[in-house]
Motif scaffolding. Structure first.
Motif, PDB file in Angstrom:
ATOM      1  N   ALA A 117       0.813  -1.219   0.000  1.00 53.99           N
ATOM      2  CA  ALA A 117       0.000   0.000   0.000  1.00 53.99           C
ATOM      3  C   ALA A 117       0.844   1.265   0.000  1.00 53.99           C
ATOM      4  CB  ALA A 117      -0.931   0.005   1.216  1.00 53.99           C
ATOM      5  N   VAL A 118       2.184   1.112  -0.028  1.00 55.58           N
ATOM      6  CA  VAL A 118       3.075   2.262   0.099  1.00 55.58           C
ATOM      7  C   VAL A 118       3.768   2.536  -1.234  1.00 55.58           C
ATOM      8  CG1 VAL A 118       5.049   3.230   1.335  1.00 55.58           C
ATOM      9  CG2 VAL A 118       3.428   1.736   2.545  1.00 55.58           C
ATOM     10  N   ARG A 119       3.512   3.709  -1.806  1.00 54.61           N
ATOM     11  CA  ARG A 119       4.185   4.111  -3.053  1.00 54.61           C
ATOM     12  C   ARG A 119       5.617   4.573  -2.774  1.00 54.61           C
ATOM     13  NH1 ARG A 119       1.008   5.388  -7.602  1.00 54.61           N
ATOM     14  NH2 ARG A 119      -1.249   5.342  -7.265  1.00 54.61           N
ATOM     15  N   SER A 120       5.792   5.382  -1.747  1.00 53.68           N
ATOM     16  CA  SER A 120       7.111   5.850  -1.336  1.00 53.68           C
ATOM     17  C   SER A 120       7.041   6.199   0.139  1.00 53.68           C
ATOM     18  CB  SER A 120       7.560   7.073  -2.148  1.00 53.68           C
ATOM     19  OG  SER A 120       6.792   8.228  -1.804  1.00 53.68           O
ATOM     20  N   LEU A 121       8.219   6.270   0.770  1.00 54.17           N
ATOM     21  CA  LEU A 121       8.307   6.553   2.195  1.00 54.17           C
ATOM     22  C   LEU A 121       9.327   7.675   2.393  1.00 54.17           C
ATOM     23  CD1 LEU A 121       7.113   5.134   4.823  1.00 54.17           C
ATOM     24  CD2 LEU A 121       9.420   4.219   5.121  1.00 54.17           C
ATOM     25  N   HIS A 324      11.756  20.372   7.676  1.00 52.94           N
ATOM     26  CA  HIS A 324      10.767  20.718   6.639  1.00 52.94           C
ATOM     27  C   HIS A 324      10.253  22.138   6.801  1.00 52.94           C
ATOM     28  CE1 HIS A 324       8.622  19.215  10.118  1.00 52.94           C
ATOM     29  NE2 HIS A 324       7.463  19.601   9.638  1.00 52.94           N
ATOM     30  N   LEU A 325      10.357  22.697   8.004  1.00 53.23           N
ATOM     31  CA  LEU A 325       9.963  24.086   8.226  1.00 53.23           C
ATOM     32  C   LEU A 325      11.155  25.032   8.177  1.00 53.23           C
ATOM     33  CD1 LEU A 325       7.445  23.605  11.180  1.00 53.23           C
ATOM     34  CD2 LEU A 325       6.921  23.951   8.764  1.00 53.23           C
ATOM     35  N   GLU A 326      12.306  24.546   8.587  1.00 51.29           N
ATOM     36  CA  GLU A 326      13.505  25.381   8.614  1.00 51.29           C
ATOM     37  C   GLU A 326      14.093  25.605   7.220  1.00 51.29           C
ATOM     38  OE1 GLU A 326      16.079  24.262  12.240  1.00 51.29           O
ATOM     39  OE2 GLU A 326      14.853  22.495  11.844  1.00 51.29           O
ATOM     40  N   ARG A 327      14.090  24.565   6.408  1.00 50.28           N
ATOM     41  CA  ARG A 327      14.685  24.635   5.070  1.00 50.28           C
ATOM     42  C   ARG A 327      13.687  24.082   4.056  1.00 50.28           C
ATOM     43  NH1 ARG A 327      20.281  24.891   6.169  1.00 50.28           N
ATOM     44  NH2 ARG A 327      20.704  24.931   3.942  1.00 50.28           N
ATOM     45  N   PRO A 328      12.541  24.767   3.886  1.00 46.27           N
ATOM     46  CA  PRO A 328      11.461  24.201   3.062  1.00 46.27           C
ATOM     47  C   PRO A 328      11.842  23.985   1.605  1.00 46.27           C
ATOM     48  CG  PRO A 328      10.990  26.478   3.663  1.00 46.27           C
ATOM     49  CD  PRO A 328      12.163  26.061   4.476  1.00 46.27           C
ATOM     50  N   GLU A 329      12.656  24.842   1.017  1.00 51.95           N
ATOM     51  CA  GLU A 329      12.993  24.671  -0.398  1.00 51.95           C
ATOM     52  C   GLU A 329      13.776  23.383  -0.618  1.00 51.95           C
ATOM     53  OE1 GLU A 329      14.878  28.096  -2.036  1.00 51.95           O
ATOM     54  OE2 GLU A 329      13.147  29.408  -1.687  1.00 51.95           O
ATOM     55  N   GLU A 330      14.788  23.122   0.224  1.00 49.25           N
ATOM     56  CA  GLU A 330      15.559  21.890   0.076  1.00 49.25           C
ATOM     57  C   GLU A 330      14.696  20.663   0.385  1.00 49.25           C
ATOM     58  OE1 GLU A 330      17.652  24.627   2.074  1.00 49.25           O
ATOM     59  OE2 GLU A 330      19.539  23.507   2.063  1.00 49.25           O
ATOM     60  N   PHE A 331      13.853  20.807   1.415  1.00 48.39           N
ATOM     61  CA  PHE A 331      12.994  19.682   1.768  1.00 48.39           C
ATOM     62  C   PHE A 331      12.032  19.344   0.640  1.00 48.39           C
ATOM     63  CE2 PHE A 331       8.845  18.277   3.428  1.00 48.39           C
ATOM     64  CZ  PHE A 331       9.220  17.024   3.887  1.00 48.39           C
ATOM     65  N   HIS A 332      11.361  20.348   0.101  1.00 45.38           N
ATOM     66  CA  HIS A 332      10.356  20.078  -0.933  1.00 45.38           C
ATOM     67  C   HIS A 332      11.000  19.565  -2.217  1.00 45.38           C
ATOM     68  CE1 HIS A 332       7.760  23.109   1.432  1.00 45.38           C
ATOM     69  NE2 HIS A 332       7.433  21.881   1.765  1.00 45.38           N
ATOM     70  N   ALA A 333      12.187  20.018  -2.540  1.00 40.82           N
ATOM     71  CA  ALA A 333      12.884  19.507  -3.727  1.00 40.82           C
ATOM     72  C   ALA A 333      13.175  18.019  -3.573  1.00 40.82           C
ATOM     73  CB  ALA A 333      14.163  20.290  -3.964  1.00 40.82           C
ATOM     74  N   ALA A 334      13.671  17.626  -2.400  1.00 42.36           N
ATOM     75  CA  ALA A 334      13.960  16.204  -2.165  1.00 42.36           C
ATOM     76  C   ALA A 334      12.669  15.382  -2.133  1.00 42.36           C
ATOM     77  CB  ALA A 334      14.731  16.053  -0.859  1.00 42.36           C
ATOM     78  N   LEU A 335      11.618  15.935  -1.518  1.00 38.96           N
ATOM     79  CA  LEU A 335      10.347  15.214  -1.440  1.00 38.96           C
ATOM     80  C   LEU A 335       9.756  14.986  -2.824  1.00 38.96           C
ATOM     81  CD1 LEU A 335       7.951  14.024   0.112  1.00 38.96           C
ATOM     82  CD2 LEU A 335       7.054  16.351   0.356  1.00 38.96           C
ATOM     83  N   LEU A 336       9.758  16.025  -3.653  1.00 40.15           N
ATOM     84  CA  LEU A 336       9.178  15.885  -4.996  1.00 40.15           C
ATOM     85  C   LEU A 336       9.964  14.877  -5.824  1.00 40.15           C
ATOM     86  CD1 LEU A 336       8.224  19.584  -5.784  1.00 40.15           C
ATOM     87  CD2 LEU A 336       6.672  17.662  -5.384  1.00 40.15           C
ATOM     88  N   GLU A 337      11.251  14.766  -5.571  1.00 41.89           N
ATOM     89  CA  GLU A 337      12.058  13.808  -6.325  1.00 41.89           C
ATOM     90  C   GLU A 337      11.620  12.380  -6.015  1.00 41.89           C
ATOM     91  OE1 GLU A 337      16.687  12.372  -6.534  1.00 41.89           O
ATOM     92  OE2 GLU A 337      16.279  14.514  -6.325  1.00 41.89           O
ATOM     93  N   VAL A 338      11.395  12.066  -4.727  1.00 43.37           N
ATOM     94  CA  VAL A 338      10.992  10.701  -4.398  1.00 43.37           C
ATOM     95  C   VAL A 338       9.537  10.448  -4.780  1.00 43.37           C
ATOM     96  CG1 VAL A 338      10.246  11.090  -2.000  1.00 43.37           C
ATOM     97  CG2 VAL A 338      11.201   8.877  -2.648  1.00 43.37           C
ATOM     98  N   LEU A 339       8.691  11.468  -4.704  1.00 45.98           N
ATOM     99  CA  LEU A 339       7.297  11.286  -5.119  1.00 45.98           C
ATOM    100  C   LEU A 339       7.199  10.995  -6.616  1.00 45.98           C
ATOM    101  CD1 LEU A 339       5.391  14.156  -3.202  1.00 45.98           C
ATOM    102  CD2 LEU A 339       5.691  11.761  -2.520  1.00 45.98           C
ATOM    103  N   SER A 340       7.958  11.715  -7.402  1.00 49.90           N
ATOM    104  CA  SER A 340       7.878  11.537  -8.860  1.00 49.90           C
ATOM    105  C   SER A 340       8.549  10.255  -9.319  1.00 49.90           C
ATOM    106  CB  SER A 340       8.506  12.750  -9.568  1.00 49.90           C
ATOM    107  OG  SER A 340       9.888  12.860  -9.238  1.00 49.90           O
ATOM    108  N   ALA A 341       9.493   9.749  -8.514  1.00 53.65           N
ATOM    109  CA  ALA A 341      10.178   8.500  -8.882  1.00 53.65           C
ATOM    110  C   ALA A 341       9.226   7.312  -8.865  1.00 53.65           C
ATOM    111  CB  ALA A 341      11.355   8.265  -7.938  1.00 53.65           C
TER     112      ALA A 341
END
Length: 341
Positions: A117-121, A324-341
């Motif tokens: 049931a898990v696409r990515s973690l 994720h709150l302190e460095r949102p740009e770096e966090f969201h870039a890494a998150l989107l990479e694993v989501l799109s993978a």
């Protein structure tokens, strides 16, 4: 941007409060940490593209969700099973999971129990797979058979009192505001929505069934062992242990992102009584070793990768526990990479 909506969703287990944006797209389940709520995902909700359906949930006993008791003997499974019931109610069969701190342990448990049931973690400064406190070495060896040094008795009673009294001031170093600014984030950073995050912390239910939970005496230092109820006991290594995560199939891709200056989940955590004992803060220290939390997580994820899983570790400098709150740009870039993978 579509404004977030907050609603309560009744499942066959309990009613959970959910914050989301839309009804379509790949579901991304955002799971907060201890002494917080879904409010800590506000920037992530806003950052996800429309192809994703972010679902930020308040765990039981936090935010606007039902304050049902927590059975700590099940580890974090009460929370993971609650998430499964919520997704069933929403008609979501597979999702991406993002867990911060204790929420990282919840989503690891979800992967362990329901890998298909898990696409990515995505693990954001996650609790160690060997729990919080009471172990040593990269393989999470118990310091004492009863888990001494972990569980509900390890919480600072003054911090619990300030929570229970809804203290919004920064007058005490143990008030929620002071803990937010000194421990959740790396000083001297002050978050833009600080007051909302303090309110989220104050939504934590306190007591033996909630935070911090009950405890029992121990003959081993520091004289307390985990009980069977409440939040911190869910994280005790006698109840929560995921050293077999590498056995799951299929293996979802894993992103592990953390702040390098985290003082909560760390190899030198200021919340580990063994470290405090070595520093002379907790009396009677007998040489009990501290828990290498980051090294333990790396050990479990290295085994996961060796068995065919894809794992990426991202260590963000000059960031603390809420990367994720302190460095949102770096966090969201890494998150989107694993989501799109």
């Amino acid at each position: 941007m579509t404004p977030p909506r907050t609603r309560r969703v009744t499942t066959d287990r309990l009613t959970l409060q959910l914050t989301d944006l839309r009804d379509e797209g790949e579901a991304v389940v955002l799971v907060h940490g201890n002494v917080s709520s879904a409010a800590f995902w506000d920037t992530t909700l806003a950052a996800l593209p429309e192809r994703y359906r972010p679902l930020a949930v308040d765990l039981r006993g936090f935010g606007g969700s039902d304050p049902l008791p927590v059975d700590a003997t099940r580890g974090l499974r009460d929370y993971a099973d609650d998430l499964a019931a919520l997704l069933t109610e929403l008609g979501v069969e597979r999702a991406h999971f993002v867990g911060w701190s204790m929420g990282g342990g919840v989503v690891m448990q979800y992967l362990r129990d329901r890998p298909a049931a898990v696409r990515s973690l995505t693990l954001v400064n996650p609790v160690s797979p060997y729990g919080f406190g009471g172990t040593h070495g990269v393989d999470g060896v118990l310091n004492a058979p009863d888990g001494a040094g972990s569980g509900g008795g390890t919480a600072n009673p003054e911090f619990v009192r300030h929570l229970a009294e809804n203290d919004r001031s920064g007058d005490s170093p143990l008030s929620p505001l002071s803990v937010l600014t000194s421990c959740y984030v790396r000083p001297p950073l002050r978050l833009a929505h600080e007051a909302a995050y303090v309110e989220a912390m104050l939504s934590t239910r306190t007591g033996d069934d909630h935070y911090p939970g009950d405890s029992v005496p121990s003959e081993a230092w520091p004289g307390i062992a985990p009980g069977t109820r409440g939040v911190l006991n869910c994280l005790a290594p006698t109840h929560f242990r995921l050293d077999d995560l590498h056995l799951v199939e299929p293996k979802a891709p894993v992103l592990w992102i953390r702040g390098e200056d985290d003082v909560i989940v760390s190899d030198a955590s200021l919340f580990d009584l063994a470290n405090l004992g070595a520093a002379g803060v907790v009396p009677g220290w007998d040489g009990t070793p501290a828990q290498p939390m980051v090294a333990q997580t790396r050990r479990v994820l290295d085994r996961y990768a060796a068995e065919g899983g894809k794992v990426r570790e991202v260590a963000v400098p000059e960031a603390g526990h809420a990367v994720h709150l302190e460095r949102p740009e770096e966090f969201h870039a890494a998150l989107l990479e694993v989501l799109s993978a």
